[in-house]
Design an enzyme around this catalytic site. Structure first.
Site: not given
Ligand code: IVH
Length: 799
Positions: A180, A431, A122, A337, A42
């Site tokens: 992370e 209601c 990610k 995503k 969302r």
């Molecule tokens: S690169 C300059 N690589 O996802 C690029 N981020 O939605 C910055 N994240 O702010 C991030 N896994 O906190 C990168 N393999 C990965 C990642 C990653 C998780 C997070 C990170 C970023 C956020 C963005």
């Protein structure tokens, strides 16, 4: 501007304000608390809508728009620390086509079809920046707003996986390593299970009249648990949670010998002793990227931490530099995503909920299903049209999804699973709480509303719980449950009576036990009557609207009782005060009760203290607390800073209100309508009499709002002012200080070295003043321009 254009502009402005509010609230939740209210999906959708809207209406973009910042602002509790280099975020994409478009751009920039990229998972956690100086870990900082984060060094130091000193000899003078922080999924499940067990034990102790310890928090998902664990005041608590890290990039780097590729950097980080992901791969074509996404998608359940997608990055650092970044995100990386997790469950019923402004919304009641980390049994269906659009019937097997967070969504029915017993939902025409006829407020509205705002119990309860919420007065002890206790203490009475008819017991607060005997032969309706008669007389609510909330005394709350469902029976509980001591048999007989007089416990004392403290909240929070339709925190802030007091706002005209930056005609009309109801004015008066602050303190020293509705661009040097103080001088007089010239600019003030901005203003026919005129402009605003013949004298609404 034609009437139509003006309307369109206003509705765009209105939508912009609403989306901004929702996104800001979600961001606040996401970054500062452990329980987000909006689901990721969302949130992404809101963000995408805002971006699209700004593409169509570039005039709506300003520095405060969520699209212009990475998100979150640091909380005061931890020391702020400015990152040496800004922490960027990533642009999310949701389809393979978008990945393909991104890759095409990379091919074009590289001038070759084979662009090496790293494919990475990610990691679903919190971003962290580690500053190493001459190899020593000197600072660990959360992302915060991207520029300034919070210093969490002491907490990070408890994570064994993160070296205090980099291994090796040739080390950079300074380097920011980004990654992370996360909690492995197994550890998260264990932690919640332990907490649930502990809480159960404490409940049992409490039930047995023994001393119990405060309950432990149950987290909705691993990311929130990681956030909660990291943002602990006491590093010992952090140390007890098995947090982990994966590095994924760099910030500021002061080192001549750095690797030339992203994957080269990962080898380097690994050599230094930092954790890198095992899943990262270097690939050379779009097809290989697709294969990686596919493979990780399948492997997801076996990976020890949460992942919400795949990140693809250009491998060559030189090409990364050439591609550069926007204000928020690098062009050389993209984040795909994964689609949200979906499960099947049964839609048992569709019921309706009455909100604080009377909106009646249907929601699905489902057989409890475990989806993406938590149990779900309810999901909103928004409105009757949405129910039809989704095509769901009561009794259907439905697809339910959640994208990693709390707000679940019913996607649609599994038509093949129907057996004919399903039935259509019929939107009620009255209601469910007060019985008033519900209707659309105006033609074309999809939402139906209960018009009985003054007396509808459901609306009153919702308004009271809203005014206690974080976005309004922020009164911790005033939430859904306590609002219900104050306004509808007998809300569950029918269910209690029905349980008696079913032969269950009801435990009263004074220790007596009720049970319906020898009624089985009677017709059901009569049994219900008998059960009703057995229950204590219904209690009248303490509040019949929000006016007296700030004049409540502890004594008023002494005997507030509610019904609470326990495993196999209903129990009457004293809501705010605590139960008295258990009496000896003799004393009990004399008192006619097993317990002594109730005690003024911690619950009520802290609620009283919080209500008292809330009276000093700034005006914008008071405005949010009034539940005026369309008026969210952003517009409330704008109104409070413009008008400074409730009185000034109340006596302003619709036009004056609508002129305030960020407040359109819709909000203005809604505010005006609100004040025209006498019972609304009584609420404000009652709050004021109780001591609620109705004007912001700065009001006395507030300069005249000479620049209200004007956008001023200052370019070049202003003698006597810094850039910041010039901006502040404009804003404190109600103007907007903009950085660049556009059609919306009212005036440009050009000092030494102003350059192209003045030229551009002239070409657009926008008045240009010299730096010597800046003070006069601050003083007389539009009048100065009129007196110089730079503006026609139209006194109202020229903007
Ligand atoms: S690169 C300059 N690589 O996802 C690029 N981020 O939605 C910055 N994240 O702010 C991030 N896994 O906190 C990168 N393999 C990965 C990642 C990653 C998780 C997070 C990170 C970023 C956020 C963005």
């Amino acid at each position: 501007m034609s009437e139509h254009e003006r309307e369109e502009q206003e509705s765009a402005q209105q939508l912009h304000a609403e989306l901004t509010d929702q996104i800001e609230a979600a961001r606040y939740q996401y970054y500062n608390q452990e329980a987000p209210e909006l689901s990721d999906a969302r949130y992404d959708e809101l963000f995408a809508r805002l971006t699209r809207l700004e593409e169509q209406h570039p005039e709506l973009v300003d520095a405060n728009s969520p699209t212009q910042s990475v998100g979150g602002s640091p909380e005061a509790a931890f020391t702020p620390f400015t990152h040496l280099e800004r922490m960027l975020s990533l642009d999310d994409v949701f389809s393979l086509d978008e990945v393909s478009l991104w890759y095409q751009r990379m091919q074009k920039a590289a001038g070759t079809s084979e662009v090496p990229v790293t494919c990475e998972v990610k990691v679903d956690g919190l971003a962290i920046s580690l500053l190493y100086e001459d190899g020593e870990l000197t600072r660990a900082t959360t992302r915060g707003d991207g520029t300034v984060g919070e210093d969490v060094t002491a907490n990070i130091a408890t994570i064994k996986q993160i070296p205090k000193r980099l291994h090796g000899e040739d080390l950079p003078r300074q380097i920011e390593i980004r990654g992370e922080i996360f909690l492995p999924l197994k550890a998260f499940a264990d932690m919640n299970q332990k907490a649930a067990l502990f809480n159960k034990e404490q409940e049992d102790l409490k039930a047995a009249g023994k001393k119990a310890r405060p309950k432990q928090k149950i987290f909705v998902n691993a990311r929130n648990a990681a956030a909660g664990s990291l943002r602990q005041k006491d590093p010992k608590v952090t140390a007890s949670r098995p947090l982990r890290m994966i590095t994924h990039g760099l910030g500021f780097v002061d080192w001549a010998n750095g690797p030339q590729t992203q994957h080269g950097w990962y080898s380097q980080l690994k050599e230094w002793g930092l954790p890198v992901s095992e899943e990262t791969e270097r690939v050379y074509s779009l097809q290989q990227i697709y294969d990686y996404i596919d493979r990780i998608g399948k492997k997801r359940p076996q990976i020890s931490h949460g992942i919400d997608g795949v990140v693809v990055k250009v491998d060559q650092i030189s090409l990364q530099k050439q591609l550069g970044q926007t204000s928020r995100t690098p062009r050389w990386a993209t984040a795909y995503k994964f689609p949200p997790v979906e499960v099947h469950t049964r839609l048992l019923d569709i019921r309706v909920h009455v909100g604080r402004t009377g909106r009646v919304t249907p929601y699905g009641l489902m057989e409890e299903a475990f989806v993406d980390g938590s149990n779900v049994s309810r999901a909103t269906l928004h409105n009757a049209e949405e129910v039809v659009r989704k095509g769901v019937l009561i009794g259907d097997t439905v697809v339910l999804r959640k994208a990693g967070d709390v707000i679940p969504e019913i996607v649609g029915p599994v038509v093949a699973a129907r057996d004919g017993s399903e039935r259509e939902f019929v939107m009620p025409d009255t209601c469910p709480s007060c019985g008033a006829k519900i209707a659309a407020q105006k033609d074309g509205d999809v939402d139906l509303r209960c018009p009985n705002q003054a007396y509808c119990p459901a609306q009153i309860t919702e308004r009271i719980s809203h005014l206690g919420s974080r976005g309004a007065f922020d009164i911790e002890g005033l939430g859904d449950e306590s609002a219900l206790a104050l306004t509808q203490p007998e809300a569950n009475r029918d269910e209690v009576a029905a349980s008696l008819v079913q032969g269950q017991k009801v435990l009263l607060e004074d220790g007596n036990v009720l049970q319906l005997r020898e009624a089985e032969d009677l017709p059901h309706a009569e049994q219900i009557l008998k059960a009703e008669a057995l229950l204590p007389a219904p209690a009248a609510p303490i509040l019949s609207n929000e006016a007296p909330i700030f004049s409540l005394t502890s004594e008023d709350l002494r005997d507030v009782m509610t019904w609470r469902k326990k495993k196999d029976c209903w129990v009457q509980v004293r809501y705010f005060w605590s139960k008295g001591e258990k009496l000896s048999a003799a004393a009990a007989q004399q008192a006619g009760s097993v317990f002594g007089p109730p005690k003024e416990g911690k619950t009520v004392k802290s609620l009283m203290a919080e209500l008292e403290a809330a009276k000093a909240q700034p005006l914008w929070r008071v405005l949010v607390g009034l539940s005026i339709r369309h008026l969210g925190p952003t517009a409330s802030r704008a109104l409070a800073s413009h008008f400074g007091s409730m009185d000034a706002l109340r006596s302003a005209s619709v036009e004056e209100i609508a002129q305030v930056e960020g407040v359109g005609a819709v909000i203005a009309q809604s505010v005006k309508d609100w004040f025209s109801e006498p019972w609304h004015v009584e609420i404000v008066q009652a709050w004021e009499e109780a001591g609620v602050r109705m004007a912001d303190e700065v009001e006395a020293s507030r300069p005249q709002q000479t620049l209200a509705g004007m956008t001023v661009v200052v370019s070049g040097k202003m003698p006597g002012y810094t850039r910041e103080s010039a901006k502040e001088a404009i804003e404190s007089r109600g103007g907007k200080a903009a950085g660049s010239v556009s059609k919306k600019t009212s005036v440009v003030v050009a000092g030494d070295g102003a350059g192209s901005k003045a030229t551009k203003a002239e070409s657009l026919g926008i008045p240009v003043l010299s730096d010597e005129d800046f003070d006069s402009l601050l003083q007389s605003g539009r009048e100065l321009l009129v007196s110089r013949g730079l503006l026609e004298d139209v006194s109202e609404g020229t903007d």
